[in-house]
Design a protein around this motif. Sequence first.
Motif, short mmCIF file in Angstrom:
data_model
loop_
_atom_site.label_atom_id
_atom_site.label_comp_id
_atom_site.label_asym_id
_atom_site.label_seq_id
_atom_site.Cartn_x
_atom_site.Cartn_y
_atom_site.Cartn_z
N GLY A 204 63.01 101.43 143.69
CA GLY A 204 61.88 101.25 142.79
C GLY A 204 62.27 101.60 141.35
N TYR A 205 61.46 101.13 140.43
CA TYR A 205 61.75 101.33 139.01
C TYR A 205 61.86 102.83 138.68
CZ TYR A 205 61.12 101.20 133.93
OH TYR A 205 61.28 101.35 132.58
N GLY B 8 66.72 101.84 140.18
CA GLY B 8 65.86 100.67 139.99
C GLY B 8 65.59 100.45 138.52
N ASP C 129 56.08 95.65 141.11
CA ASP C 129 56.37 95.60 142.55
C ASP C 129 56.76 94.22 143.06
OD1 ASP C 129 55.68 98.31 142.79
OD2 ASP C 129 53.55 97.80 143.00
N GLN D 13 61.92 93.15 142.05
CA GLN D 13 62.60 94.43 141.87
C GLN D 13 64.10 94.20 141.66
OE1 GLN D 13 61.44 96.38 145.53
NE2 GLN D 13 59.67 97.32 144.55
#
Length: 217
Positions: free
Chosen positions: A5-6, A40, A45, A48
């Motif tokens: 994830g970021y 990330g 979402d 990615q």
Amino acid sequence: MDIQGYGVWHLGIDNYFTTTKKAASGEQGDFPTDLGLTVGVLPGDKIQMEIGIDALYPSDNPYYFNAKIGAPEGTLFKGAPALQVGIFSVGTKKNVTDQNIVYGVLGKTIPVLGRLSAGPYSGNSKVLVDKNGAKENTGFMVAFDRGFVPAKDAAGEYNKWVVAADYASGDNVFGGGGVGIYYYFTKNISLLTGPVWFNEKAINGAMKWTTQLDINF
């Protein structure tokens, strides 16, 4: 099937060692320890992306780079599979460590059974060769994982135990398979252990045992 994830960093420490060879056999063939760092880099979402670097020690040319981008399951439309493209093992020495393996992944969670994924790969034909030096730079990959014993902590829901397996075709340095069991101490800290074997023993040596510590932060 997973992408960081970021802003989430991932530290991996992977070891591969022989377990059935005596010192006098000369066939230990342990691999260098792989220290990997991934992060990330795309907010949101729906799409990615992650980038990373691996350092293999001891090694004359230890650094390898990787990246992948994709859409998680259910993003493109209801019930859609996960889709990814990426590249890994981008080494720093031309035609020695620059395997430059480009790949695609199509993955889907099947109720009760677990997660399945598959896709093709293609790499540097001057590096991905068989034991005789013949070109062996394309193939396919398949993977499976299934979690058990649901748990929850401050980071969210997860499974305490996960059974995982994967395989890559090709009589090259990359081809082979493995089966392992993850134990999750928390949602963000896990340890994997299990056997790994190879399609081209002349290149990679005897079967190895792996331990892999993974930490998200």
